[in-house]
Design a protein around this motif. Sequence first.
Motif, short mmCIF file in Angstrom:
data_model
loop_
_atom_site.label_atom_id
_atom_site.label_comp_id
_atom_site.label_asym_id
_atom_site.label_seq_id
_atom_site.Cartn_x
_atom_site.Cartn_y
_atom_site.Cartn_z
N PHE A 41 0.83 -1.21 0.00
CA PHE A 41 0.00 0.00 0.00
C PHE A 41 0.87 1.26 0.00
O PHE A 41 0.60 2.20 -0.75
CB PHE A 41 -0.94 0.01 1.20
CG PHE A 41 -1.70 1.31 1.34
CD1 PHE A 41 -2.72 1.61 0.45
CD2 PHE A 41 -1.36 2.22 2.31
CE1 PHE A 41 -3.40 2.82 0.54
CE2 PHE A 41 -2.04 3.43 2.42
CZ PHE A 41 -3.06 3.73 1.53
N LEU A 42 1.90 1.29 0.85
CA LEU A 42 2.75 2.48 0.91
C LEU A 42 3.51 2.69 -0.40
O LEU A 42 3.67 3.84 -0.85
CB LEU A 42 3.73 2.37 2.07
CG LEU A 42 3.10 2.49 3.46
CD1 LEU A 42 4.14 2.26 4.53
CD2 LEU A 42 2.40 3.83 3.63
N THR A 103 7.58 -3.53 -7.47
CA THR A 103 7.60 -3.65 -6.01
C THR A 103 6.20 -3.91 -5.45
O THR A 103 6.03 -4.72 -4.53
CB THR A 103 8.21 -2.38 -5.38
OG1 THR A 103 9.49 -2.15 -5.96
CG2 THR A 103 8.35 -2.52 -3.88
N VAL A 104 5.21 -3.25 -6.02
CA VAL A 104 3.82 -3.51 -5.59
C VAL A 104 3.45 -4.97 -5.87
O VAL A 104 2.82 -5.62 -5.03
CB VAL A 104 2.84 -2.53 -6.29
CG1 VAL A 104 1.40 -2.94 -6.06
CG2 VAL A 104 3.06 -1.11 -5.81
N VAL A 105 3.86 -5.48 -7.01
CA VAL A 105 3.58 -6.88 -7.36
C VAL A 105 4.27 -7.82 -6.37
O VAL A 105 3.66 -8.78 -5.87
CB VAL A 105 4.01 -7.19 -8.81
CG1 VAL A 105 3.98 -8.68 -9.09
CG2 VAL A 105 3.11 -6.45 -9.78
N LEU A 106 5.54 -7.57 -6.07
CA LEU A 106 6.27 -8.45 -5.14
C LEU A 106 5.66 -8.42 -3.74
O LEU A 106 5.50 -9.47 -3.11
CB LEU A 106 7.74 -8.05 -5.09
CG LEU A 106 8.55 -8.40 -6.33
CD1 LEU A 106 9.98 -7.88 -6.21
CD2 LEU A 106 8.56 -9.89 -6.56
N PHE A 107 5.32 -7.24 -3.26
CA PHE A 107 4.68 -7.15 -1.94
C PHE A 107 3.32 -7.85 -1.95
O PHE A 107 2.94 -8.49 -0.97
CB PHE A 107 4.50 -5.69 -1.52
CG PHE A 107 5.69 -5.09 -0.82
CD1 PHE A 107 6.30 -5.73 0.24
CD2 PHE A 107 6.17 -3.86 -1.21
CE1 PHE A 107 7.38 -5.18 0.90
CE2 PHE A 107 7.25 -3.29 -0.56
CZ PHE A 107 7.86 -3.94 0.49
N SER A 108 2.58 -7.74 -3.04
CA SER A 108 1.28 -8.41 -3.13
C SER A 108 1.43 -9.92 -3.14
O SER A 108 0.65 -10.63 -2.50
CB SER A 108 0.53 -7.95 -4.38
OG SER A 108 0.31 -6.56 -4.32
N ALA A 112 -0.03 -12.57 -0.36
CA ALA A 112 -0.81 -13.78 -0.68
C ALA A 112 -0.13 -15.03 -0.12
O ALA A 112 -0.80 -15.90 0.45
CB ALA A 112 -0.99 -13.90 -2.19
N ALA A 113 1.19 -15.12 -0.27
CA ALA A 113 1.91 -16.28 0.25
C ALA A 113 1.81 -16.34 1.77
O ALA A 113 1.62 -17.42 2.35
CB ALA A 113 3.38 -16.23 -0.17
N GLY A 114 1.90 -15.20 2.43
CA GLY A 114 1.77 -15.17 3.88
C GLY A 114 0.39 -15.60 4.35
O GLY A 114 0.26 -16.32 5.34
N LEU A 115 -0.64 -15.18 3.63
CA LEU A 115 -1.99 -15.59 4.00
C LEU A 115 -2.21 -17.09 3.76
O LEU A 115 -2.85 -17.76 4.58
CB LEU A 115 -3.02 -14.77 3.21
CG LEU A 115 -3.15 -13.31 3.65
CD1 LEU A 115 -4.10 -12.57 2.71
CD2 LEU A 115 -3.62 -13.21 5.08
#
Length: 154
Positions: A41-42, A103-108, A112-115
């Motif tokens: 988000f940031l 970077t937005v794609v990698l964080f996203s 998803a992997a964390g969830l």
Amino acid sequence: MSGAGAGDAGRAVSGEAGGGRKRHRPLRWLLLSTLSCGGAFLTWLWGALAGGLDVAETCTLLRGRRFDGAYRSRHLDESTRWFPLHNKCDATYDLVPAWINPTVVLFSLATAAGLLMTAWTTAAALRACRLRRGGGASDLFTDDRRARGHLDAR
């Protein structure tokens, strides 16, 4: 290193607690997904605000580029999309830095992997608790506190 020390180190690395019981940590994965979601988000916000309030002024005064209003009006949908972020002065210069969208794609993806790992480790912890108790998983969290000595054994 002694044989006992090596065995203890092996258990610590593999994530096993004493007695060979494997520890499941869903909250760590949830923390990872929360932090990576915040990072996404940031980073997105940084890119969305890259042009400032007046794009023509930002292009001309801050970036030293010519603002092409005709190009911008023909390609207005590019600068109003949520993703990928673009805020162009003309056909060749984008105010949004090139590293923002990847970077937005990698964080996203990390979110998803964390969830997914949160769900998997929670299910594994519930399954392990059910197996230990011989059925119900109602005392999943009190079992850990009892093992650490916070609750009296029943």
